[in-house]
Design a protein around this motif. Structure first.
Motif, PDB file in Angstrom:
ATOM      1  N   ARG A  89       0.868  -1.168   0.000  1.00  0.00           N
ATOM      2  CA  ARG A  89       0.000   0.000   0.000  1.00  0.00           C
ATOM      3  C   ARG A  89       0.915   1.231   0.000  1.00  0.00           C
ATOM      4  O   ARG A  89       1.823   1.326   0.824  1.00  0.00           O
ATOM      5  N   PHE A 110       0.437  -1.611  -9.973  1.00  0.00           N
ATOM      6  CA  PHE A 110      -0.306  -1.978  -8.763  1.00  0.00           C
ATOM      7  C   PHE A 110      -1.147  -3.225  -8.997  1.00  0.00           C
ATOM      8  O   PHE A 110      -1.236  -4.107  -8.131  1.00  0.00           O
ATOM      9  N   THR A 116      -1.859  -1.163  -3.568  1.00  0.00           N
ATOM     10  CA  THR A 116      -2.891  -0.125  -3.586  1.00  0.00           C
ATOM     11  C   THR A 116      -2.227   1.246  -3.565  1.00  0.00           C
ATOM     12  O   THR A 116      -1.248   1.460  -2.849  1.00  0.00           O
ATOM     13  N   LEU A 118      -2.945   4.952  -2.436  1.00  0.00           N
ATOM     14  CA  LEU A 118      -3.757   5.912  -1.692  1.00  0.00           C
ATOM     15  C   LEU A 118      -3.221   7.291  -2.048  1.00  0.00           C
ATOM     16  O   LEU A 118      -2.246   7.762  -1.464  1.00  0.00           O
ATOM     17  N   GLU A 322      -6.740   3.746   6.622  1.00  0.00           N
ATOM     18  CA  GLU A 322      -7.667   2.780   6.024  1.00  0.00           C
ATOM     19  C   GLU A 322      -8.837   2.411   6.926  1.00  0.00           C
ATOM     20  O   GLU A 322      -9.447   1.360   6.774  1.00  0.00           O
ATOM     21  N   ARG A 331      -9.288   4.933  -1.104  1.00  0.00           N
ATOM     22  CA  ARG A 331      -9.319   3.570  -1.620  1.00  0.00           C
ATOM     23  C   ARG A 331     -10.397   3.425  -2.694  1.00  0.00           C
ATOM     24  O   ARG A 331     -10.190   2.769  -3.729  1.00  0.00           O
ATOM     25  N   PHE A 334      -9.142   4.755  -5.994  1.00  0.00           N
ATOM     26  CA  PHE A 334      -8.222   3.809  -6.627  1.00  0.00           C
ATOM     27  C   PHE A 334      -9.000   2.673  -7.279  1.00  0.00           C
ATOM     28  O   PHE A 334      -8.745   2.306  -8.438  1.00  0.00           O
ATOM     29  N   ASP A 335      -9.955   2.112  -6.552  1.00  0.00           N
ATOM     30  CA  ASP A 335     -10.748   1.014  -7.104  1.00  0.00           C
ATOM     31  C   ASP A 335     -11.506   1.447  -8.352  1.00  0.00           C
ATOM     32  O   ASP A 335     -11.614   0.693  -9.330  1.00  0.00           O
ATOM     33  N   VAL A 338      -9.098   1.601 -11.265  1.00  0.00           N
ATOM     34  CA  VAL A 338      -8.779   0.253 -11.735  1.00  0.00           C
ATOM     35  C   VAL A 338      -9.910  -0.288 -12.602  1.00  0.00           C
ATOM     36  O   VAL A 338      -9.680  -0.893 -13.656  1.00  0.00           O
TER      37      VAL A 338
END
Length: 351
Positions: A89, A110, A116, A118, A322, A331, A334-335, A338
């Motif tokens: 991370r 990643f 991950t 952040l 987190e 987070r 980031f998701d 992706v």
């Protein structure tokens, strides 16, 4: 819950002198139960010995690649090209969620390692305001360099300095100048206004109300302009190549503090690469003259002041790393990035 292990990495960029965590705040994190490993760095404004004195472990520069998998790697600017698979991370300014150059490559690293990102740009409160930022000092430095160049007093290569020394130079650069700060009510805009004020300049200040329906002739009528606006939605650019060729243009010095080069949301699409410490100024036009300053790590020129302020904002947030809230929003962004990357490569998700 596993105790938080923060790993402060050495910055690979040679002109990066800042740190996201200063030694005094490292002590507070250790007292709260966290473990801190700090990589040795010859350029960081604080030496490794200052961290060791408050209880941090010291490691070799670049050793984060073999750090324990549960360590959280903390930095500021871009990662080196290796390793190609990132397992940890990471907390840093990744500039990877708005389609910037290299964004896809970084996200794939990643994905390859299961790590991950952040991104500190997206560490925000419920209203979307950044919780830890260098904006004030970016604006301060941007306006200061622009004014010094406008007066013929800027020398290269640039070197880190102190606020006292910089202000002394600004006070020596007084004189009439018609200056404009766009984004004047934000952190960066406030810093720009203060720096210009040290030199005795009283800038025109524009923010949302003035840029909603931009008066471009009025913009071009200023001699010096500092842009501090970073937008998250498409809006018309403040300047285009056509504007630069306007024979009535009085604008001679342009400083883009945001340096959003390559992004489809760039408000100043009149240049394609940043400037740097060795060559801080680039000439965009000869007749009439227009010079650009677009340095993407301006606060590193005041590393002590910038690091101290940033660390004071970031440190209280780290013990809750987190645990929902602002870190959860990081987070989620980031998701989302992706998912967008996968969608762009087909339904199979193959990368």
């Amino acid at each position: 819950m596993t105790a938080l292990h923060l790993w402060l990495r050495h910055e690979s960029r040679t002109t990066e002198r800042r740190t996201p965590i200063v030694p005094s705040d490292a002590r507070r994190l250790i007292e709260s139960g966290a473990t801190l490993t700090v990589e040795d760095s010859p350029q960081r404004v604080f030496p490794a010995e200052a961290y060791e004195a408050v209880g941090c472990r010291v490691a070799e520069a670049g050793s984060w690649v073999t750090a324990p998998p549960d360590a959280v790697i903390v930095g500021l600017k871009e990662l080196p090209d290796d390793p190609t698979a990132l397992i940890h991370r990471h907390i840093f300014f990744g500039h990877a969620f708005k389609g910037q150059p290299g964004a896809g490559s970084l996200l794939r690293r990643f994905l390859a390692g299961g790590g991950t990102l952040l991104d500190l740009e997206y560490l925000v409160d419920d209203n979307g305001r950044r919780l830890a930022a260098f904006g004030y000092w970016a604006g301060y430095l941007g306006a200061a360099l622009a004014l010094l160049h406008h007066r013929g007093l800027l020398t290269a290569p640039l070197q880190p300095t102190s606020k006292e020394e910089l202000d002394e130079r600004l006070r020596a650069a007084t004189g009439e100048v018609r200056a404009l700060v766009i984004g004047a009510l934000g952190r960066s805009g406030r810093g720009a206004r203060v720096a210009l004020g040290v030199a005795g300049a009283d800038p025109t200040c524009w923010d949302l109300a003035e840029t909603r329906e931009l008066d471009r002739p009025a913009l071009l009528g200023h001699e010096l302009m500092v842009n501090t606006v970073l937008t998250t939605r498409p809006v018309p650019p403040f300047l285009t190549d056509k504007d630069l060729d306007d024979p009535g243009r009085r604008l001679r010095t342009l400083c883009d503090v945001t340096v959003d080069v390559g992004s489809p949301l760039n408000l100043l699409p009149v240049y394609d690469t940043p400037t740097g410490w060795d060559e801080p100024v680039r000439r965009l036009r000869e007749q009439p003259v227009l010079d650009l300053i677009a340095i993407d790590n301006l606060p590193s020129l005041l590393p002590l002041e910038a690091s101290t302020d940033f660390s004071a904002a970031l440190t209280p947030l780290l013990p809750d790393f987190e645990v929902g809230g602002s870190w959860g929003r990081c987070r989620e962004r980031f998701d989302e990035a992706v998912r967008e990357l996968r969608a762009g490569k087909g339904e199979s998700g193959d990368l």
